[in-house]
Design an enzyme around this catalytic site. Structure first.
Site, mmCIF file in Angstrom:
data_model
loop_
_atom_site.group_PDB
_atom_site.id
_atom_site.type_symbol
_atom_site.label_atom_id
_atom_site.label_comp_id
_atom_site.label_asym_id
_atom_site.label_seq_id
_atom_site.Cartn_x
_atom_site.Cartn_y
_atom_site.Cartn_z
ATOM 1 N N LYS A 122 31.254 42.646 53.584
ATOM 2 C CA LYS A 122 30.302 41.314 53.257
ATOM 3 C C LYS A 122 29.667 40.998 54.616
ATOM 4 C CE LYS A 122 31.044 40.907 49.015
ATOM 5 N NZ LYS A 122 30.130 41.204 48.060
ATOM 6 N N LEU A 170 29.202 43.710 33.981
ATOM 7 C CA LEU A 170 30.275 43.479 33.068
ATOM 8 C C LEU A 170 31.536 42.724 34.092
ATOM 9 C CD1 LEU A 170 30.559 46.863 30.963
ATOM 10 C CD2 LEU A 170 29.603 44.728 30.443
ATOM 11 N N GLY A 171 31.214 42.322 35.110
ATOM 12 C CA GLY A 171 32.415 41.835 35.940
ATOM 13 C C GLY A 171 32.729 40.221 35.631
ATOM 14 N N TYR A 179 37.273 44.254 52.917
ATOM 15 C CA TYR A 179 35.909 43.546 51.761
ATOM 16 C C TYR A 179 35.366 42.536 52.856
ATOM 17 C CZ TYR A 179 34.690 40.129 48.264
ATOM 18 O OH TYR A 179 34.078 39.373 47.455
ATOM 19 N N GLY A 237 26.756 45.665 38.304
ATOM 20 C CA GLY A 237 28.120 45.231 37.980
ATOM 21 C C GLY A 237 28.153 44.110 36.884
HETATM 22 P P1 NAD Z 1 34.126 42.238 39.458
HETATM 23 O O1 NAD Z 1 35.428 42.838 40.114
HETATM 24 O O2 NAD Z 1 34.672 41.335 38.334
HETATM 25 O O3 NAD Z 1 33.062 42.805 38.855
HETATM 26 C C1 NAD Z 1 32.461 43.846 39.617
HETATM 27 C C2 NAD Z 1 31.805 44.785 38.563
HETATM 28 O O4 NAD Z 1 31.262 46.036 39.737
HETATM 29 C C3 NAD Z 1 32.949 45.472 37.698
HETATM 30 O O5 NAD Z 1 32.421 45.182 36.530
HETATM 31 C C4 NAD Z 1 32.795 47.131 38.144
HETATM 32 O O6 NAD Z 1 32.980 47.741 36.867
HETATM 33 C C5 NAD Z 1 31.343 47.204 38.770
HETATM 34 N N1 NAD Z 1 31.381 48.398 39.553
HETATM 35 C C6 NAD Z 1 32.412 48.922 40.464
HETATM 36 N N2 NAD Z 1 31.726 49.936 41.072
HETATM 37 C C7 NAD Z 1 30.806 50.378 40.499
HETATM 38 C C8 NAD Z 1 29.663 51.146 40.765
HETATM 39 N N3 NAD Z 1 29.936 52.323 41.728
HETATM 40 N N4 NAD Z 1 28.620 51.260 40.182
HETATM 41 C C9 NAD Z 1 28.305 50.080 39.270
HETATM 42 N N5 NAD Z 1 29.039 49.342 39.092
HETATM 43 C C10 NAD Z 1 30.281 49.278 39.680
HETATM 44 O O7 NAD Z 1 33.721 41.231 40.607
HETATM 45 P P2 NAD Z 1 32.961 39.721 40.331
HETATM 46 O O8 NAD Z 1 33.974 38.883 40.409
HETATM 47 O O9 NAD Z 1 32.006 39.693 39.144
HETATM 48 O O10 NAD Z 1 32.023 39.712 41.840
HETATM 49 C C11 NAD Z 1 30.448 39.926 41.819
HETATM 50 C C12 NAD Z 1 30.156 39.908 42.908
HETATM 51 O O11 NAD Z 1 30.389 38.501 43.429
HETATM 52 C C13 NAD Z 1 30.806 40.686 44.008
HETATM 53 O O12 NAD Z 1 29.840 41.299 44.997
HETATM 54 C C14 NAD Z 1 31.680 39.919 44.581
HETATM 55 O O13 NAD Z 1 31.962 40.275 46.119
HETATM 56 C C15 NAD Z 1 30.960 38.500 44.785
HETATM 57 N N6 NAD Z 1 31.958 37.306 44.575
HETATM 58 C C16 NAD Z 1 32.955 37.262 43.846
HETATM 59 C C17 NAD Z 1 33.881 36.165 43.831
HETATM 60 C C18 NAD Z 1 34.820 35.850 42.520
HETATM 61 O O14 NAD Z 1 35.586 34.988 42.807
HETATM 62 N N7 NAD Z 1 34.729 36.349 41.710
HETATM 63 C C19 NAD Z 1 33.809 35.408 44.955
HETATM 64 C C20 NAD Z 1 32.958 35.805 46.071
HETATM 65 C C21 NAD Z 1 31.974 36.629 45.904
HETATM 66 C C1 AKB Z 2 38.230 37.634 46.299
HETATM 67 O O1 AKB Z 2 39.284 36.908 46.159
HETATM 68 O O2 AKB Z 2 38.249 38.746 46.677
HETATM 69 C C2 AKB Z 2 37.038 37.188 45.821
HETATM 70 C C3 AKB Z 2 36.267 36.491 46.922
HETATM 71 C C4 AKB Z 2 36.628 35.112 47.451
HETATM 72 O O3 AKB Z 2 35.168 37.050 47.506
HETATM 73 N N1 AKB Z 2 37.358 35.998 44.692
#
Ligand code: NAD
Ligand code: AKB
Length: 319
Positions: free
Chosen positions: A145, A10-11, A141, A8
């Protein structure tokens, strides 16, 4: 020498975390993957397309690159997950199980897996939410988690797998876009402030949520991964606190720099999700166990976001 696989990548988080992992371990030591290839054809560093539901493909990369650490970030976030609950369960749970099984089989040194404030639900104490408390999330979600945290603790205890995890608040950064969460508004608002001078918030004006600036989140991740294993008393996932604010507070913070900025409030389905989450977080376990300390408050975040986004917009001549 550590060889690091990131899923993941590129997220929103992966974009910034991969860059820091490359700085720390060397560009050639980091293997970034995502289900789709990068938009930018000149991706800095190693990249391979990888679907985390394809266990054999993950195993192929572990063997080919002699992987020693995995950062498993691939997931479907809260707002998108509510639209496709089965898909979210499949990716968030089966992806994690694939990674944990392979980490066990191939004796991976350390695994990092992010959890979220979404593990908490409407029955959870809202203010200074404790590390150990009632959870009962009511979003798919959040359910993935909580189940993921329990699974990580199980692999840790039963198979002595070193898995570390943080319950991130909403993350705010200027280098990448958020990917379908409830807290995305706190990034979008800065882009809109510069682009149009106004913003329509999808949450109620007084809906307070825990948030964090991306450099704090990335630093926390690397600090936890470097911490002495013996000192880590939490086997599920650590609460960490950044700053807490409402849509009205962030608008006021932006108005200190852009006085004409205008906000209005049109709460949608994300308001119900936000209302089930904490207002603020007690992170005393993280502070005691691995010396976690936040650096950025809301006004610091606003200054950084606006100045970096201005530079970016000037570079592409949108002014
Ligand atoms: P994001 O949605 O920006 O990135 C997730 C990435 O996963 C995407 O690039 C997507 O293409 C990839 N993905 C989806 N399905 C896939 C698959 N089957 N195989 C491979 N890749 C796949 O999310 P993020 O914000 O970068 O979050 C990353 C992690 O951090 C997640 O576990 C999320 O739950 C956690 N998180 C994020 C936040 C936040 O505010 N961004 C907060 C709490 C927890
Ligand atoms: C979302 O809003 O889903 C995320 C998170 C807090 O896990 N940013």
């Amino acid at each position: 020498m550590e060889q690091i696989l990131v899923t993941g990548a590129l997220g929103q988080l992966g974009t910034e975390l991969v860059a820091e992992l490359q700085n720390k371990y060397g560009t050639e030591q980091v293997f970034a993957t995502d289900i789709h290839p990068p938009m930018n054809k000149k991706y800095h560093g190693n990249f391979e397309a990888l679907d985390v539901l394809e266990k054999k493909a993950i195993e192929g990369l572990i063997l080919r690159y002699e992987i020693t650490q995995i950062y498993h970030l691939a997931a479907i976030l809260s707002a998108n997950a509510e639209k496709s609950p089965n898909l979210a369960w499949h990716i968030n749970m089966d992806g994690l199980i694939n990674v944990l099984e392979l980490a066990k089989e191939h004796k991976i040194n350390k695994v990092y897996w992010p959890s979220s404030i979404a593990v908490f639900g409407p029955d959870t104490p809202k203010t200074n939410t404790p590390q150990n408390t009632v959870m009962n999330p009511n979003t798919i979600y959040g359910i993935t988690k909580v189940a993921g945290e329990k699974l990580c603790a199980y692999y840790n205890e039963k198979f002595d797998l070193d898995i570390r995890s943080i319950r991130y608040p909403g993350l705010i950064g200027h280098k990448s876009f958020p990917g379908g969460g409830t807290t995305d508004y706190a990034v979008e608002i800065y882009h809109e402030a510069l682009k149009t001078g106004k913003f329509s918030a999808p949450l109620a004006e007084n809906e307070m949520l825990p948030m964090m600036f991306m450099p704090d989140a990335v630093r926390a991740t690397l600090e936890l991964m470097d911490a002495d294993k013996e000192k880590l008393s939490i086997k599920t996932s650590y609460n960490i606190a950044g700053t807490s604010f409402t849509p009205k507070d962030i608008a006021k913070s932006i108005q200190k720099i852009i006085p004409g900025f205008n906000i209005n409030f049109h709460p949608d389905f994300r308001q119900n999700i936000a209302a089930s989450w904490p207002n603020s977080i007690d992170d005393s376990y993280a502070r005691n166990d691995w010396n976690w300390k936040v650096a950025y408050n809301l006004d610091d975040i606003t200054k950084e976001m606006i100045s970096h986004l201005r530079i970016k917009r000037q570079a592409i001549k949108v002014y």
